[in-house]
Design a protein around this motif. Structure first.
Motif, mmCIF file in Angstrom:
data_model
loop_
_atom_site.group_PDB
_atom_site.id
_atom_site.type_symbol
_atom_site.label_atom_id
_atom_site.label_comp_id
_atom_site.label_asym_id
_atom_site.label_seq_id
_atom_site.Cartn_x
_atom_site.Cartn_y
_atom_site.Cartn_z
ATOM 1 N N ASP A 100 0.859 -1.188 0.000
ATOM 2 C CA ASP A 100 0.000 0.000 0.000
ATOM 3 C C ASP A 100 0.894 1.236 0.000
ATOM 4 O OD1 ASP A 100 -1.977 1.903 0.301
ATOM 5 O OD2 ASP A 100 -2.690 1.150 2.247
ATOM 6 N N CYS B 152 -0.083 4.926 2.278
ATOM 7 C CA CYS B 152 -1.133 4.247 3.043
ATOM 8 C C CYS B 152 -1.907 5.127 4.014
ATOM 9 C CB CYS B 152 -0.542 3.080 3.805
ATOM 10 S SG CYS B 152 0.671 3.618 5.056
ATOM 11 N N SER C 40 2.735 -1.377 4.407
ATOM 12 C CA SER C 40 2.161 -0.032 4.377
ATOM 13 C C SER C 40 3.280 1.003 4.351
ATOM 14 C CB SER C 40 1.287 0.178 5.612
ATOM 15 O OG SER C 40 0.252 -0.784 5.657
#
Length: 172
Positions: free
Chosen positions: A62, A65, A80
């Protein structure tokens, strides 16, 4: 003002901005949350629904994030990344240089996170960490791009193919 700074500077310059003024990131995210709260649907919710329908064994990266909503909402392993840690789950780094091995993730996500003047470098990094046949998910406000066709053509040159487009204001 902060949004404009992020769109008109490189990811390295954005990282420096937030290192020098950590409160600016908090201000940015508060304003972002207020704006998204007025939308009929937050695109991150659509991404979460998609991931919940996929095998939990898929590894996700991600990029940008924010508050780690994806990582906290799915069973998948989620890496993340962001410039400032709003959560202990965040790995702080430049999106153009994430600390992952090549071909180590199944799905790379940019949810309202394609900012900066070095987008090609950032997307090349996502391509580097994606496994062969992996999925790149981009949810972005269409007005972010002067020419969406040019962006889609640039994505195709990196080897990505568009499989779906949702709506005209935000695309995924």
């Amino acid at each position: 003002y902060i949004n404009q700074q992020l769109y008109t500077s490189s990811s390295q310059e954005a990282a420096k901005l937030f290192r020098n003024d950590p409160e600016a990131f908090q201000v940015y995210h508060r304003g972002f949350a207020q704006q998204v709260g007025r939308w009929p649907e937050n695109p991150v919710d659509r991404i979460v629904r998609y991931l919940r329908q996929r095998p939990a064994s898929l590894v996700v990266a991600d990029f940008g994030c924010g508050d780690c909503k994806i990582a906290s909402s799915v069973r998948n392993k989620v890496h993340s990344f962001d410039l400032v840690p709003l959560s202990p789950l965040v790995t702080v780094c430049d999106m153009a240089k994430v600390p992952l091995a090549a071909e180590s993730v199944d799905i790379a996500v940019f949810c309202l996170a394609l900012m900066g003047t070095n987008l090609q470098e950032i997307l090349e990094e996502a391509n580097r960490v994606l496994k062969q046949g992996g999925t790149l998910m981009v949810a972005e406000v269409a007005s972010r791009f002067e020419d969406i066709r040019a962006f889609m053509n640039a994505m195709a040159q990196l080897g990505f193919k568009s499989v779906s487009k949702v709506g005209s204001q935000v695309f995924l």
